[in-house]
Design an enzyme around this catalytic site. Structure first.
Site, mmCIF file in Angstrom:
data_model
loop_
_atom_site.group_PDB
_atom_site.id
_atom_site.type_symbol
_atom_site.label_atom_id
_atom_site.label_comp_id
_atom_site.label_asym_id
_atom_site.label_seq_id
_atom_site.Cartn_x
_atom_site.Cartn_y
_atom_site.Cartn_z
ATOM 1 N N HIS A 46 0.788 -1.235 0.000
ATOM 2 C CA HIS A 46 0.000 0.000 0.000
ATOM 3 C C HIS A 46 0.815 1.277 0.000
ATOM 4 C CE1 HIS A 46 -3.848 -1.916 0.201
ATOM 5 N NE2 HIS A 46 -3.455 -2.683 1.204
ATOM 6 N N GLU A 149 -7.449 -12.616 4.620
ATOM 7 C CA GLU A 149 -8.191 -11.358 4.705
ATOM 8 C C GLU A 149 -9.356 -11.323 3.722
ATOM 9 O OE1 GLU A 149 -5.561 -8.069 3.861
ATOM 10 O OE2 GLU A 149 -4.536 -9.124 2.259
ATOM 11 N N ASP A 175 -9.520 -5.770 5.232
ATOM 12 C CA ASP A 175 -9.987 -6.369 3.980
ATOM 13 C C ASP A 175 -11.005 -7.473 4.251
ATOM 14 O OD1 ASP A 175 -8.806 -4.923 1.858
ATOM 15 O OD2 ASP A 175 -6.871 -5.731 2.439
HETATM 16 C C1 3PY Z 1 -6.059 -5.532 6.526
HETATM 17 O O1 3PY Z 1 -6.602 -5.310 7.619
HETATM 18 O O2 3PY Z 1 -6.682 -5.737 5.480
HETATM 19 C C2 3PY Z 1 -4.622 -5.562 6.438
HETATM 20 O O3 3PY Z 1 -4.075 -5.908 5.404
HETATM 21 C C3 3PY Z 1 -3.847 -5.143 7.651
HETATM 22 O O4 3PY Z 1 -2.512 -5.325 7.494
HETATM 23 MG MG MG Z 2 -5.303 -6.012 3.740
#
Ligand code: 3PY
Ligand code: MG
Length: 261
Positions: A46, A149, A175
């Site tokens: 990111h 995620e 996510d």
């Molecule tokens: C998320 O919470 O999606 C992440 O990738 C945190 O690192």
């Molecule tokens: Mg993430």
């Protein structure tokens, strides 16, 4: 300073506390390591300014004071090779959704016979002066961390955790919340239930798990639930938050009757 091998360290108490590195500034990462952070989550997924060059510079600056674990931006084996060759302690692969995905990343991150990681001569190998030593220890010394995620990954979690060769799971609650139609609502009961399901699968398979939290309270809760490593906030967030708290504190001292927040 010499840290013990990350995979083994993740599997043993006490847990590792870290934060996200989003700035390409090696001195900032070095200062975070000196502050006592056990690990730095260098986020090339990111952070537009983070590339393999800055990851190597950060790893050099941190100089073994903390574990450096970098997250790759896209599903590309080339990133894994270059990050591990730079001497980072581990890689985080985002959005692992299936056992096939997990097997793909084991192949990329581990040398034969576990995987098919290619042999290069880079910083991790002492620029060639420690080639044989690095090749013999790298599979045990560097960590492949699979990020869970997505709701799809949670559905497949028992198959994913059973794949041999990776070292830990990292849960991305943000996510995950988005994939469940609850974007940003990381405390929503359904999201918490999905996190609990991942924790339980990791516990049953004896796989260390970590998780991101925006706050120390959230991180404390995850540690109480058995997390082996947590990332709290980010470098720039800690800096901006401390700046704002300092300004607020000064304002309250100078204007004790001012009720404004
Ligand atoms: C998320 O919470 O999606 C992440 O990738 C945190 O690192
Ligand atoms: Mg993430």
């Amino acid at each position: 300073m010499t840290l013990s091998a990350l995979p083994n360290r993740l599997a043993t108490a006490p847990p590792l506390i870290g934060t996200l590195v989003t700035m390409e500034n090696p001195e900032a990462a070095e200062a975070l390591a000196i502050s006592g952070m056990h690990w730095l989550f260098v986020d090339a997924e990111h952070s537009p300014t983070l590339d393999t060059r800055s990851i190597q510079r950060i790893t050099q600056a941190v100089a073994g004071r903390a574990y450096v674990i970098a997250r790759i931006p896209v599903a590309d084996e080339g990133w894994i090779a270059r990050i591990l060759d730079s001497g980072a302690d581990g890689v985080i692969v985002p959005h692992v959704r299936s056992a096939d995905d997990a097997r793909r990343w084991v192949r990329a991150a581990k040398y034969p016979p576990l995987g098919t990681r290619g042999v290069g001569i880079a910083r991790a190998h002492g620029y060639g002066m420690d080639l044989a030593g690095y090749l013999s220890r790298a599979n045990d010394a560097t960590a492949l961390i699979l990020q869970i995620e997505d709701a799809e990954a949670v559905r497949h979690i028992d198959d994913i955790v059973a794949v041999p060769g990776y070292d830990a799971v990292f849960i991305g609650p943000y996510d995950l919340s988005g994939s469940m139609g609850r974007l940003g609502k990381v405390d929503d009961p359904a999201v918490r239930a999905a996190v609990a399901q991942v924790r339980a699968a990791c516990g049953a398979a004896k796989v260390p798990f970590g998780i991101f939290s925006g706050t120390a309270d959230g991180a404390a809760d995850e540690l109480a639930h058995g997390a082996s490593f947590v990332a709290i906030g980010s470098d720039i967030g800690l800096m901006a938050g401390t700046a704002r708290a300092t300004l607020d504190s000064l304002h309250r001292k100078r204007h004790p009757d001012d009720q404004r927040e």
